[in-house]
Motif scaffolding. Structure first.
Motif: not given
Length: 252
Positions: A68-81
């Motif tokens: 699934x996806x969690x974004x804050x201001x459009x940024x994916x929280x669980x992106x490793x980068x």
């Protein structure tokens, strides 16, 4: 952390979509969808063990999503980068336990993160910390140590400490659960003032009266799912789902 390209303030500042979280073979979150607009106050209610705390901890990356996806201001929280430090500056969190440093004064506790983590100017941080302590009605406790404070006062210091990082979103994870009943109100008054000032807040709470009074939208969770959501007047007075009605009949 800067907003993603294409994100605009009229879009959700926090967006959770089809979020699943498992610990081993136990699925704790089973497809959660939530949107939070800037300036909104969202309350998450439900029985113990329904996944509320796990859910709120995924928003600032403390608990990684399974799918699934969690974004804050459009940024994916669980992106490793993604820069997690930048994320946690943007998304503050206050826990049930205060986690104050016992050997530091109240003022020093509030100042520590901006000084040590963000390397900000000491004079500016001290001025901001004093202002925040005044905001939470603790201007006369700056030189006190945590052991000299009540539980409610320590929790308000923890709120001021998180605010000193100047977050855009504040998360509150059952922040009154460990308090004596007589000190709960002072903490809730502080959060209510933050909400009135326009801070975006997501709260996990067992305080139904507070959720009804302060929230723009309430989500009722059970067994890792959102059973029902809506404006507080609707959810508390005219719940549609039998499970919601059952829960509210026991807590109201």
């Amino acid at each position: 952390m800067t907003p993603s390209e294409g994100w605009t303030p009229d879009q959700p500042i926090v967006a959770i979509r089809d979020l699943h979280k498992s610990f081993g073979h136990v699925e704790v979150l089973k497809g959660i969808d939530i949107e939070v607009m800037k300036g909104e106050v969202i309350c998450i209610i439900g029985p113990s063990g329904s996944g509320k705390s796990t859910l709120i901890r995924t928003i600032n990356g403390l608990t990684p999503a399974t799918t699934g996806s969690v974004t804050v201001e459009g940024q994916e929280v669980h992106d490793d980068n993604l820069d997690k430090l930048a994320l946690r500056r943007k998304v503050g969190i206050v826990f049930q336990q205060y986690n104050l440093f016992p050997h530091r004064t109240v003022l020093q506790n509030v100042m520590m993160a901006p000084l040590l983590v963000l390397k900000e100017n000491k004079r500016e941080v001290e001025e901001r910390a004093r202002s925040l302590l005044a905001k939470v009605q603790l201007h006369d406790k700056e030189d006190a140590y945590p052991a000299e404070l009540s539980g409610g006062q320590q929790q308000r210091v923890a709120i001021a400490r998180s605010l000193c990082m100047r977050p855009d979103v504040m998360l509150f994870d059952e922040v009154t659960a460990a308090l004596d009943p007589e000190t709960v109100k002072e903490v809730l008054v502080t959060i209510k003032q933050l909400a009135a000032d326009g801070m975006t807040c997501v709260l996990v709470t067992h305080e139904m009266g507070f959720a009804r009074e302060v929230s723009d939208r309430v989500y009722f969770t059970d067994a890792g799912r959102i059973v029902e959501s809506g404006p507080p007047a609707q959810l508390f007075e005219q719940p549609q789902d039998p499970r919601t009605r059952e829960f509210l009949s026991k807590v109201l």
